[in-house]
Scaffold this motif. Sequence first.
Motif, PDB file in Angstrom:
ATOM      1  N   SER A 321     -90.943  19.726 -19.593  1.00 40.64           N
ATOM      2  CA  SER A 321     -90.759  20.694 -20.667  1.00 40.64           C
ATOM      3  C   SER A 321     -89.503  21.526 -20.439  1.00 40.64           C
ATOM      4  CB  SER A 321     -91.981  21.607 -20.770  1.00 40.64           C
ATOM      5  OG  SER A 321     -92.084  22.412 -19.614  1.00 40.64           O
ATOM      6  N   THR A 322     -89.129  22.270 -21.476  1.00 40.90           N
ATOM      7  CA  THR A 322     -87.900  23.060 -21.404  1.00 40.90           C
ATOM      8  C   THR A 322     -87.955  24.128 -20.331  1.00 40.90           C
ATOM      9  OG1 THR A 322     -88.755  24.540 -23.118  1.00 40.90           O
ATOM     10  CG2 THR A 322     -87.342  22.715 -23.836  1.00 40.90           C
ATOM     11  N   GLY A 323     -89.160  24.588 -20.000  1.00 42.24           N
ATOM     12  CA  GLY A 323     -89.280  25.630 -18.990  1.00 42.24           C
ATOM     13  C   GLY A 323     -89.029  27.014 -19.558  1.00 42.24           C
ATOM     14  N   ASN A 324     -89.008  27.997 -18.663  1.00 40.39           N
ATOM     15  CA  ASN A 324     -88.761  29.381 -19.041  1.00 40.39           C
ATOM     16  C   ASN A 324     -88.017  30.061 -17.896  1.00 40.39           C
ATOM     17  OD1 ASN A 324     -90.717  29.882 -17.056  1.00 40.39           O
ATOM     18  ND2 ASN A 324     -92.373  29.932 -18.564  1.00 40.39           N
ATOM     19  N   HIS A 325     -87.848  31.375 -17.997  1.00 44.87           N
ATOM     20  CA  HIS A 325     -87.082  32.084 -16.967  1.00 44.87           C
ATOM     21  C   HIS A 325     -87.650  31.830 -15.571  1.00 44.87           C
ATOM     22  CE1 HIS A 325     -84.478  34.326 -19.704  1.00 44.87           C
ATOM     23  NE2 HIS A 325     -85.533  34.501 -20.482  1.00 44.87           N
ATOM     24  N   SER A 326     -88.979  31.849 -15.455  1.00 42.85           N
ATOM     25  CA  SER A 326     -89.600  31.633 -14.154  1.00 42.85           C
ATOM     26  C   SER A 326     -89.298  30.228 -13.632  1.00 42.85           C
ATOM     27  CB  SER A 326     -91.114  31.848 -14.261  1.00 42.85           C
ATOM     28  OG  SER A 326     -91.736  31.703 -13.010  1.00 42.85           O
ATOM     29  N   THR A 327     -89.388  29.244 -14.513  1.00 41.76           N
ATOM     30  CA  THR A 327     -89.093  27.863 -14.114  1.00 41.76           C
ATOM     31  C   THR A 327     -87.655  27.731 -13.630  1.00 41.76           C
ATOM     32  OG1 THR A 327     -90.633  27.081 -15.806  1.00 41.76           O
ATOM     33  CG2 THR A 327     -89.112  25.449 -14.867  1.00 41.76           C
ATOM     34  N   TRP A 328     -86.716  28.252 -14.398  1.00 42.48           N
ATOM     35  CA  TRP A 328     -85.298  28.093 -14.073  1.00 42.48           C
ATOM     36  C   TRP A 328     -84.958  28.803 -12.753  1.00 42.48           C
ATOM     37  CZ3 TRP A 328     -84.589  30.149 -19.633  1.00 42.48           C
ATOM     38  CH2 TRP A 328     -84.999  29.157 -20.535  1.00 42.48           C
ATOM     39  N   ASN A 329     -85.578  29.972 -12.527  1.00 40.93           N
ATOM     40  CA  ASN A 329     -85.345  30.674 -11.263  1.00 40.93           C
ATOM     41  C   ASN A 329     -85.940  29.896 -10.090  1.00 40.93           C
ATOM     42  OD1 ASN A 329     -83.950  32.858 -12.390  1.00 40.93           O
ATOM     43  ND2 ASN A 329     -85.837  33.998 -12.789  1.00 40.93           N
ATOM     44  N   GLN A 330     -87.147  29.369 -10.291  1.00 42.71           N
ATOM     45  CA  GLN A 330     -87.779  28.604  -9.219  1.00 42.71           C
ATOM     46  C   GLN A 330     -86.954  27.373  -8.861  1.00 42.71           C
ATOM     47  OE1 GLN A 330     -91.838  27.327  -9.970  1.00 42.71           O
ATOM     48  NE2 GLN A 330     -91.651  25.651  -8.501  1.00 42.71           N
ATOM     49  N   VAL A 331     -86.546  26.615  -9.868  1.00 41.46           N
ATOM     50  CA  VAL A 331     -85.765  25.395  -9.634  1.00 41.46           C
ATOM     51  C   VAL A 331     -84.451  25.742  -8.929  1.00 41.46           C
ATOM     52  CG1 VAL A 331     -84.440  23.583 -10.794  1.00 41.46           C
ATOM     53  CG2 VAL A 331     -86.789  24.080 -11.510  1.00 41.46           C
ATOM     54  N   GLY A 332     -83.797  26.810  -9.388  1.00 38.50           N
ATOM     55  CA  GLY A 332     -82.528  27.192  -8.795  1.00 38.50           C
ATOM     56  C   GLY A 332     -82.665  27.566  -7.330  1.00 38.50           C
ATOM     57  N   ASN A 333     -83.674  28.363  -7.012  1.00 36.54           N
ATOM     58  CA  ASN A 333     -83.831  28.775  -5.622  1.00 36.54           C
ATOM     59  C   ASN A 333     -84.284  27.614  -4.732  1.00 36.54           C
ATOM     60  OD1 ASN A 333     -83.065  31.393  -4.801  1.00 36.54           O
ATOM     61  ND2 ASN A 333     -84.718  32.302  -5.993  1.00 36.54           N
ATOM     62  N   THR A 334     -85.060  26.698  -5.272  1.00 34.87           N
ATOM     63  CA  THR A 334     -85.480  25.546  -4.477  1.00 34.87           C
ATOM     64  C   THR A 334     -84.280  24.711  -4.062  1.00 34.87           C
ATOM     65  OG1 THR A 334     -87.659  25.451  -5.545  1.00 34.87           O
ATOM     66  CG2 THR A 334     -86.877  23.446  -4.477  1.00 34.87           C
ATOM     67  N   GLN A 335     -83.397  24.405  -5.019  1.00 35.70           N
ATOM     68  CA  GLN A 335     -82.225  23.598  -4.658  1.00 35.70           C
ATOM     69  C   GLN A 335     -81.308  24.364  -3.717  1.00 35.70           C
ATOM     70  OE1 GLN A 335     -78.788  24.001  -5.512  1.00 35.70           O
ATOM     71  NE2 GLN A 335     -79.120  25.914  -6.644  1.00 35.70           N
ATOM     72  N   HIS A 336     -81.166  25.676  -3.962  1.00 35.82           N
ATOM     73  CA  HIS A 336     -80.242  26.468  -3.148  1.00 35.82           C
ATOM     74  C   HIS A 336     -80.725  26.563  -1.701  1.00 35.82           C
ATOM     75  CE1 HIS A 336     -77.342  29.638  -2.165  1.00 35.82           C
ATOM     76  NE2 HIS A 336     -78.343  30.245  -1.556  1.00 35.82           N
ATOM     77  N   MET A 337     -81.986  26.939  -1.510  1.00 35.71           N
ATOM     78  CA  MET A 337     -82.490  27.097  -0.152  1.00 35.71           C
ATOM     79  C   MET A 337     -82.467  25.779   0.602  1.00 35.71           C
ATOM     80  SD  MET A 337     -85.518  29.983  -0.352  1.00 35.71           S
ATOM     81  CE  MET A 337     -86.475  29.282  -1.694  1.00 35.71           C
ATOM     82  N   THR A 338     -82.812  24.698  -0.080  1.00 35.63           N
ATOM     83  CA  THR A 338     -82.772  23.383   0.562  1.00 35.63           C
ATOM     84  C   THR A 338     -81.354  23.030   0.993  1.00 35.63           C
ATOM     85  OG1 THR A 338     -84.678  22.622  -0.727  1.00 35.63           O
ATOM     86  CG2 THR A 338     -83.252  20.925   0.225  1.00 35.63           C
ATOM     87  N   PHE A 339     -80.386  23.268   0.118  1.00 37.51           N
ATOM     88  CA  PHE A 339     -78.998  22.927   0.425  1.00 37.51           C
ATOM     89  C   PHE A 339     -78.450  23.786   1.561  1.00 37.51           C
ATOM     90  CE2 PHE A 339     -74.343  23.228  -0.652  1.00 37.51           C
ATOM     91  CZ  PHE A 339     -74.029  21.947  -0.199  1.00 37.51           C
ATOM     92  N   VAL A 340     -78.789  25.083   1.558  1.00 39.59           N
ATOM     93  CA  VAL A 340     -78.298  25.959   2.622  1.00 39.59           C
ATOM     94  C   VAL A 340     -78.826  25.505   3.976  1.00 39.59           C
ATOM     95  CG1 VAL A 340     -78.445  28.293   3.585  1.00 39.59           C
ATOM     96  CG2 VAL A 340     -77.884  27.974   1.171  1.00 39.59           C
ATOM     97  N   VAL A 341     -80.116  25.219   4.053  1.00 38.83           N
ATOM     98  CA  VAL A 341     -80.684  24.773   5.320  1.00 38.83           C
ATOM     99  C   VAL A 341     -80.007  23.495   5.797  1.00 38.83           C
ATOM    100  CG1 VAL A 341     -82.764  23.791   6.378  1.00 38.83           C
ATOM    101  CG2 VAL A 341     -82.909  25.917   5.076  1.00 38.83           C
ATOM    102  N   ARG A 342     -79.788  22.567   4.897  1.00 37.45           N
ATOM    103  CA  ARG A 342     -79.170  21.304   5.298  1.00 37.45           C
ATOM    104  C   ARG A 342     -77.684  21.473   5.601  1.00 37.45           C
ATOM    105  NH1 ARG A 342     -82.830  17.655   1.124  1.00 37.45           N
ATOM    106  NH2 ARG A 342     -84.701  17.717   2.467  1.00 37.45           N
ATOM    107  N   SER A 343     -77.046  22.460   4.976  1.00 37.00           N
ATOM    108  CA  SER A 343     -75.655  22.740   5.299  1.00 37.00           C
ATOM    109  C   SER A 343     -75.539  23.329   6.698  1.00 37.00           C
ATOM    110  CB  SER A 343     -75.045  23.713   4.285  1.00 37.00           C
ATOM    111  OG  SER A 343     -75.004  23.151   2.989  1.00 37.00           O
ATOM    112  N   LEU A 344     -76.473  24.214   7.035  1.00 42.26           N
ATOM    113  CA  LEU A 344     -76.486  24.757   8.385  1.00 42.26           C
ATOM    114  C   LEU A 344     -76.835  23.668   9.392  1.00 42.26           C
ATOM    115  CD1 LEU A 344     -78.335  28.109   7.606  1.00 42.26           C
ATOM    116  CD2 LEU A 344     -75.941  27.873   8.250  1.00 42.26           C
ATOM    117  N   GLY A 345     -77.691  22.745   8.959  1.00 37.69           N
ATOM    118  CA  GLY A 345     -78.010  21.556   9.730  1.00 37.69           C
ATOM    119  C   GLY A 345     -78.435  21.847  11.142  1.00 37.69           C
ATOM    120  N   GLY A 346     -77.927  21.053  12.065  1.00 33.08           N
ATOM    121  CA  GLY A 346     -78.276  21.238  13.462  1.00 33.08           C
ATOM    122  C   GLY A 346     -77.483  22.332  14.128  1.00 33.08           C
ATOM    123  N   ARG A 347     -76.590  23.009  13.355  1.00 27.58           N
ATOM    124  CA  ARG A 347     -75.761  24.053  13.959  1.00 27.58           C
ATOM    125  C   ARG A 347     -76.552  25.352  14.018  1.00 27.58           C
ATOM    126  NH1 ARG A 347     -71.137  24.503  10.069  1.00 27.58           N
ATOM    127  NH2 ARG A 347     -72.764  23.931   8.607  1.00 27.58           N
TER     128      ARG A 347
END
Length: 351
Positions: A321-347
Amino acid sequence: MSVPLYVPVLPTRPHAAAAYRTLTPDVQRQVAPLWTLPPRPGMLPKPLAERIAKEAGAISTAQRLGTGWLDAPFADEDEAAVLADVLTPDWWDHRNLRPVTGPGRPGAQQSLALAAARHREDGLGIRVRLPGDWNDRTASDVATLLDRLPTGYPADLFLDLATVLPDRPDAAKEALRALDTLIQLTSWHTMTVVAGGFPEPPDDFREGVPYEAPRTDWETWHEIGHSERPYLPRLRYGDYGIHPARYVAQTPPARGGGPPWGILRYTTARSYHLSKVPHGKQYDDANREAARCLTGLPDFRGVDAGAGEQWLRDRTEGSVSTGNHSTWNQVGNTQHMTFVVRSLGGRKRLH
Protein backbone atom coordinates in the motif's frame (compact mmCIF):
# COMPACT_ATOMS: atom_id res chain seq x y z
CA MET A 1 28.59 -6.43 27.60
CA SER A 2 29.85 -6.02 24.05
CA VAL A 3 29.90 -2.44 22.82
CA PRO A 4 27.70 -1.83 19.75
CA LEU A 5 29.09 0.20 16.87
CA TYR A 6 26.30 2.70 16.40
CA VAL A 7 24.13 4.98 18.56
CA PRO A 8 21.17 6.51 16.72
CA VAL A 9 19.21 9.19 18.55
CA LEU A 10 15.61 8.09 18.06
CA PRO A 11 12.33 9.67 19.17
CA THR A 12 10.06 7.63 21.41
CA ARG A 13 7.50 7.31 18.63
CA PRO A 14 5.96 4.09 17.27
CA HIS A 15 7.61 4.41 13.84
CA ALA A 16 11.09 4.57 15.37
CA ALA A 17 10.45 1.59 17.65
CA ALA A 18 9.10 -0.34 14.66
CA ALA A 19 12.20 0.50 12.62
CA TYR A 20 14.46 -0.77 15.41
CA ARG A 21 12.44 -3.99 15.71
CA THR A 22 12.61 -4.49 11.94
CA LEU A 23 16.41 -4.62 11.92
CA THR A 24 17.86 -8.05 11.29
CA PRO A 25 19.42 -9.59 14.43
CA ASP A 26 23.00 -9.13 13.20
CA VAL A 27 22.39 -5.41 12.61
CA GLN A 28 20.33 -4.88 15.75
CA ARG A 29 23.16 -6.25 17.92
CA GLN A 30 25.33 -3.36 16.69
CA VAL A 31 22.74 -0.65 17.42
CA ALA A 32 22.29 0.93 20.87
CA PRO A 33 19.64 3.68 20.54
CA LEU A 34 19.51 6.83 22.59
CA TRP A 35 15.72 7.10 22.91
CA THR A 36 14.53 10.65 23.44
CA LEU A 37 11.24 11.69 24.99
CA PRO A 38 9.74 14.80 23.35
CA PRO A 39 8.72 17.99 25.13
CA ARG A 40 5.07 18.32 26.09
CA PRO A 41 4.81 21.79 27.60
CA GLY A 42 1.52 22.67 29.24
CA MET A 43 0.16 19.13 29.39
CA LEU A 44 -1.61 18.41 32.66
CA PRO A 45 0.20 16.07 35.04
CA LYS A 46 -2.16 13.09 34.76
CA PRO A 47 -2.29 12.81 30.94
CA LEU A 48 1.44 13.60 30.83
CA ALA A 49 2.18 10.76 33.24
CA GLU A 50 0.04 8.40 31.18
CA ARG A 51 1.81 9.41 27.97
CA ILE A 52 5.28 9.01 29.48
CA ALA A 53 4.40 5.61 30.93
CA LYS A 54 3.02 4.42 27.59
CA GLU A 55 5.98 5.60 25.52
CA ALA A 56 8.64 4.46 27.97
CA GLY A 57 6.94 1.08 28.31
CA ALA A 58 6.79 0.61 24.54
CA ILE A 59 10.47 1.49 24.17
CA SER A 60 11.38 -0.88 26.99
CA THR A 61 9.56 -3.67 25.16
CA ALA A 62 11.30 -2.86 21.86
CA GLN A 63 14.64 -2.80 23.69
CA ARG A 64 14.22 -6.11 25.50
CA LEU A 65 16.99 -7.86 23.52
CA GLY A 66 19.62 -5.12 23.49
CA THR A 67 21.02 -2.22 25.43
CA GLY A 68 19.91 1.39 24.99
CA TRP A 69 19.37 4.65 26.85
CA LEU A 70 16.28 6.70 27.66
CA ASP A 71 16.56 10.48 27.89
CA ALA A 72 14.25 13.42 28.54
CA PRO A 73 16.44 16.39 27.58
CA PHE A 74 13.59 18.82 26.99
CA ALA A 75 11.73 18.38 30.29
CA ASP A 76 11.21 21.56 32.27
CA GLU A 77 10.85 21.51 36.06
CA ASP A 78 7.14 20.63 35.91
CA GLU A 79 7.65 17.82 33.39
CA ALA A 80 10.66 16.53 35.31
CA ALA A 81 8.52 16.23 38.46
CA VAL A 82 6.07 14.03 36.56
CA LEU A 83 8.94 12.01 35.11
CA ALA A 84 10.19 11.34 38.62
CA ASP A 85 6.77 9.98 39.61
CA VAL A 86 6.58 7.67 36.58
CA LEU A 87 10.17 6.58 35.98
CA THR A 88 11.03 5.86 39.60
CA PRO A 89 14.32 4.09 40.37
CA ASP A 90 12.41 0.79 40.61
CA TRP A 91 11.00 1.29 37.10
CA TRP A 92 14.47 0.80 35.63
CA ASP A 93 14.90 -2.63 37.22
CA HIS A 94 15.25 -5.49 34.74
CA ARG A 95 15.05 -3.17 31.73
CA ASN A 96 17.70 -2.80 29.04
CA LEU A 97 17.58 0.98 29.33
CA ARG A 98 19.92 3.30 31.19
CA PRO A 99 19.10 6.84 32.36
CA VAL A 100 20.63 9.96 30.83
CA THR A 101 21.12 13.51 32.00
CA GLY A 102 23.39 16.40 31.13
CA PRO A 103 24.71 19.81 32.12
CA GLY A 104 22.24 22.67 32.12
CA ARG A 105 19.23 20.47 32.77
CA PRO A 106 16.60 21.19 35.43
CA GLY A 107 17.67 19.94 38.83
CA ALA A 108 14.70 17.56 39.03
CA GLN A 109 15.70 15.82 35.81
CA GLN A 110 19.32 15.49 36.89
CA SER A 111 18.30 14.13 40.28
CA LEU A 112 15.93 11.61 38.67
CA ALA A 113 18.62 10.26 36.35
CA LEU A 114 21.23 10.13 39.10
CA ALA A 115 18.88 8.33 41.48
CA ALA A 116 17.95 5.78 38.82
CA ALA A 117 21.61 5.26 37.94
CA ARG A 118 22.67 4.74 41.55
CA HIS A 119 19.81 2.28 41.98
CA ARG A 120 20.79 0.27 38.89
CA GLU A 121 24.52 0.45 39.63
CA ASP A 122 25.44 -0.12 35.98
CA GLY A 123 25.73 3.20 34.20
CA LEU A 124 24.61 6.76 33.58
CA GLY A 125 24.57 8.58 30.27
CA ILE A 126 25.94 12.14 30.20
CA ARG A 127 24.70 14.02 27.13
CA VAL A 128 26.72 17.14 26.38
CA ARG A 129 25.23 19.38 23.71
CA LEU A 130 27.61 21.18 21.36
CA PRO A 131 25.51 23.02 18.76
CA GLY A 132 28.27 25.57 18.16
CA ASP A 133 31.61 26.48 19.72
CA TRP A 134 32.99 24.60 22.70
CA ASN A 135 32.97 26.42 26.03
CA ASP A 136 35.31 25.10 28.74
CA ARG A 137 32.76 26.04 31.41
CA THR A 138 30.70 23.10 30.22
CA ALA A 139 33.42 20.77 31.47
CA SER A 140 32.98 22.16 34.99
CA ASP A 141 29.25 21.41 34.83
CA VAL A 142 29.95 17.85 33.66
CA ALA A 143 32.49 17.40 36.45
CA THR A 144 29.88 18.51 38.99
CA LEU A 145 27.49 15.84 37.71
CA LEU A 146 30.18 13.17 37.85
CA ASP A 147 31.00 14.19 41.44
CA ARG A 148 27.45 13.20 42.40
CA LEU A 149 28.14 9.59 41.39
CA PRO A 150 29.91 7.01 43.56
CA THR A 151 33.64 6.72 42.98
CA GLY A 152 34.41 4.57 39.95
CA TYR A 153 30.79 4.51 38.77
CA PRO A 154 30.55 3.86 34.99
CA ALA A 155 29.43 6.80 32.88
CA ASP A 156 28.77 7.02 29.14
CA LEU A 157 29.55 10.22 27.26
CA PHE A 158 27.39 11.44 24.40
CA LEU A 159 28.88 14.49 22.70
CA ASP A 160 25.84 15.80 20.84
CA LEU A 161 26.83 18.12 17.99
CA ALA A 162 23.14 18.56 17.01
CA THR A 163 22.79 19.73 13.39
CA VAL A 164 25.89 19.36 11.24
CA LEU A 165 25.27 20.61 7.71
CA PRO A 166 27.70 22.30 5.26
CA ASP A 167 27.37 25.58 7.17
CA ARG A 168 29.40 24.06 10.06
CA PRO A 169 32.84 23.44 8.53
CA ASP A 170 34.51 23.57 11.95
CA ALA A 171 32.27 20.99 13.64
CA ALA A 172 35.03 18.36 13.84
CA LYS A 173 37.50 20.85 15.34
CA GLU A 174 34.99 21.91 17.99
CA ALA A 175 34.20 18.26 18.75
CA LEU A 176 37.88 17.53 19.26
CA ARG A 177 38.28 20.56 21.53
CA ALA A 178 35.42 19.22 23.64
CA LEU A 179 36.70 15.65 23.67
CA ASP A 180 40.23 16.74 24.59
CA THR A 181 38.77 18.31 27.73
CA LEU A 182 36.03 15.82 28.62
CA ILE A 183 38.29 12.79 28.28
CA GLN A 184 40.22 14.01 31.33
CA LEU A 185 37.22 14.10 33.67
CA THR A 186 36.71 10.38 34.22
CA SER A 187 37.37 6.95 32.78
CA TRP A 188 34.35 6.94 30.48
CA HIS A 189 32.71 3.56 29.92
CA THR A 190 31.85 4.54 26.33
CA MET A 191 32.18 7.75 24.31
CA THR A 192 29.93 8.60 21.37
CA VAL A 193 29.94 11.53 18.97
CA VAL A 194 26.42 12.27 17.70
CA ALA A 195 25.46 14.57 14.82
CA GLY A 196 22.34 15.13 12.76
CA GLY A 197 22.90 15.27 9.03
CA PHE A 198 19.65 14.67 7.14
CA PRO A 199 18.48 18.08 5.91
CA GLU A 200 15.07 19.68 5.88
CA PRO A 201 13.40 19.54 2.46
CA PRO A 202 14.14 22.59 0.29
CA ASP A 203 11.58 25.36 -0.14
CA ASP A 204 11.01 24.32 -3.78
CA PHE A 205 10.62 20.61 -2.94
CA ARG A 206 8.46 19.10 -5.69
CA GLU A 207 7.01 15.72 -6.53
CA GLY A 208 9.07 13.78 -9.03
CA VAL A 209 12.21 15.85 -8.40
CA PRO A 210 14.51 14.15 -5.88
CA TYR A 211 16.67 16.28 -3.62
CA GLU A 212 20.27 15.37 -2.77
CA ALA A 213 22.42 16.69 0.08
CA PRO A 214 25.95 15.81 1.25
CA ARG A 215 26.49 13.68 4.36
CA THR A 216 28.33 16.38 6.24
CA ASP A 217 27.90 14.64 9.58
CA TRP A 218 29.57 11.50 8.17
CA GLU A 219 32.42 13.60 6.78
CA THR A 220 32.81 15.23 10.20
CA TRP A 221 33.10 11.79 11.78
CA HIS A 222 35.92 10.86 9.42
CA GLU A 223 37.65 14.19 10.00
CA ILE A 224 37.67 13.39 13.71
CA GLY A 225 39.08 9.97 12.83
CA HIS A 226 42.07 11.51 11.06
CA SER A 227 43.06 13.62 14.07
CA GLU A 228 45.42 11.00 15.57
CA ARG A 229 44.06 11.51 19.09
CA PRO A 230 44.97 8.63 21.43
CA TYR A 231 41.35 8.15 22.49
CA LEU A 232 40.04 7.58 18.94
CA PRO A 233 39.81 3.78 19.32
CA ARG A 234 37.22 4.35 22.05
CA LEU A 235 34.88 6.59 20.07
CA ARG A 236 31.59 5.40 18.65
CA TYR A 237 29.51 6.90 15.88
CA GLY A 238 26.04 8.33 16.44
CA ASP A 239 23.50 10.31 14.44
CA TYR A 240 19.83 11.31 14.38
CA GLY A 241 18.71 8.70 11.86
CA ILE A 242 16.78 10.04 8.88
CA HIS A 243 15.45 13.17 10.54
CA PRO A 244 17.02 16.56 11.19
CA ALA A 245 18.31 16.89 14.72
CA ARG A 246 15.45 19.17 15.72
CA TYR A 247 12.86 16.45 15.02
CA VAL A 248 13.25 14.85 18.44
CA ALA A 249 12.61 18.25 20.05
CA GLN A 250 9.20 18.62 18.40
CA THR A 251 5.99 17.87 20.25
CA PRO A 252 4.29 15.03 18.31
CA PRO A 253 1.24 16.18 16.31
CA ALA A 254 -2.24 15.15 17.30
CA ARG A 255 -3.47 11.86 15.89
CA GLY A 256 -4.08 12.26 12.19
CA GLY A 257 -2.08 15.50 12.06
CA GLY A 258 0.76 16.36 9.75
CA PRO A 259 1.05 17.73 6.22
CA PRO A 260 -0.76 16.17 3.22
CA TRP A 261 2.56 14.90 1.92
CA GLY A 262 5.59 13.15 3.33
CA ILE A 263 9.18 12.27 2.49
CA LEU A 264 10.87 9.09 1.41
CA ARG A 265 14.51 9.22 2.49
CA TYR A 266 17.50 7.18 1.38
CA THR A 267 21.13 7.08 2.46
CA THR A 268 24.08 6.41 0.17
CA ALA A 269 27.82 6.49 0.79
CA ARG A 270 28.16 10.25 0.22
CA SER A 271 24.63 11.65 0.02
CA TYR A 272 21.18 11.89 1.57
CA HIS A 273 18.29 11.65 -0.88
CA LEU A 274 14.75 12.95 -0.33
CA SER A 275 11.72 12.25 -2.49
CA LYS A 276 8.37 13.98 -1.93
CA VAL A 277 5.48 11.56 -1.57
CA PRO A 278 1.77 12.54 -1.55
CA HIS A 279 -0.47 11.16 1.18
CA GLY A 280 -3.49 9.11 0.22
CA LYS A 281 -4.48 6.08 -1.86
CA GLN A 282 -5.78 8.37 -4.59
CA TYR A 283 -2.17 9.36 -5.29
CA ASP A 284 -0.91 5.85 -5.93
CA ASP A 285 0.83 6.69 -9.21
CA ALA A 286 2.62 9.72 -7.79
CA ASN A 287 3.48 7.72 -4.69
CA ARG A 288 5.04 4.97 -6.77
CA GLU A 289 6.99 7.54 -8.76
CA ALA A 290 8.43 8.92 -5.51
CA ALA A 291 9.72 5.45 -4.68
CA ARG A 292 11.15 5.09 -8.21
CA CYS A 293 13.17 8.26 -7.67
CA LEU A 294 15.08 6.33 -5.02
CA THR A 295 15.19 2.82 -6.48
CA GLY A 296 16.52 4.37 -9.69
CA LEU A 297 19.55 5.89 -7.97
CA PRO A 298 22.88 4.47 -9.18
CA ASP A 299 23.71 3.75 -5.52
CA PHE A 300 20.43 2.00 -4.68
CA ARG A 301 21.54 -1.17 -2.96
CA GLY A 302 18.85 -3.56 -4.18
CA VAL A 303 16.27 -5.67 -2.38
CA ASP A 304 18.84 -7.92 -0.74
CA ALA A 305 20.19 -4.99 1.27
CA GLY A 306 17.33 -4.98 3.76
CA ALA A 307 13.67 -4.45 4.55
CA GLY A 308 13.80 -0.75 3.63
CA GLU A 309 14.98 -1.46 0.10
CA GLN A 310 12.44 -4.27 -0.25
CA TRP A 311 9.58 -1.94 0.64
CA LEU A 312 10.74 0.70 -1.83
CA ARG A 313 10.93 -1.88 -4.61
CA ASP A 314 7.51 -3.29 -3.69
CA ARG A 315 6.04 0.21 -3.66
CA THR A 316 7.27 0.90 -7.20
CA GLU A 317 5.49 -2.28 -8.29
CA GLY A 318 2.34 -1.48 -6.34
CA SER A 319 2.51 -4.70 -4.33
CA VAL A 320 2.32 -2.84 -1.00
CA SER A 321 0.00 0.00 0.00
CA THR A 322 0.94 3.65 -0.33
CA GLY A 323 1.71 3.88 3.37
CA ASN A 324 1.60 6.95 5.58
CA HIS A 325 3.97 9.17 7.56
CA SER A 326 4.67 6.38 10.05
CA THR A 327 5.40 3.89 7.27
CA TRP A 328 7.74 6.24 5.40
CA ASN A 329 9.64 7.10 8.60
CA GLN A 330 9.96 3.45 9.56
CA VAL A 331 11.21 2.40 6.11
CA GLY A 332 13.67 5.29 6.01
CA ASN A 333 15.18 4.57 9.39
CA THR A 334 15.40 0.84 8.70
CA GLN A 335 17.46 1.35 5.55
CA HIS A 336 19.56 4.06 7.19
CA MET A 337 20.46 2.16 10.35
CA THR A 338 21.23 -0.98 8.37
CA PHE A 339 23.49 0.91 5.97
CA VAL A 340 25.32 2.76 8.75
CA VAL A 341 26.09 -0.46 10.62
CA ARG A 342 27.36 -2.12 7.47
CA SER A 343 29.37 0.96 6.54
CA LEU A 344 31.07 0.86 9.92
CA GLY A 345 31.51 -2.85 9.28
CA GLY A 346 34.30 -4.57 11.12
CA ARG A 347 35.94 -1.22 11.91
CA LYS A 348 34.99 -1.21 15.56
CA ARG A 349 37.45 1.57 16.22
CA LEU A 350 38.29 4.78 14.45
CA HIS A 351 41.74 4.73 12.91
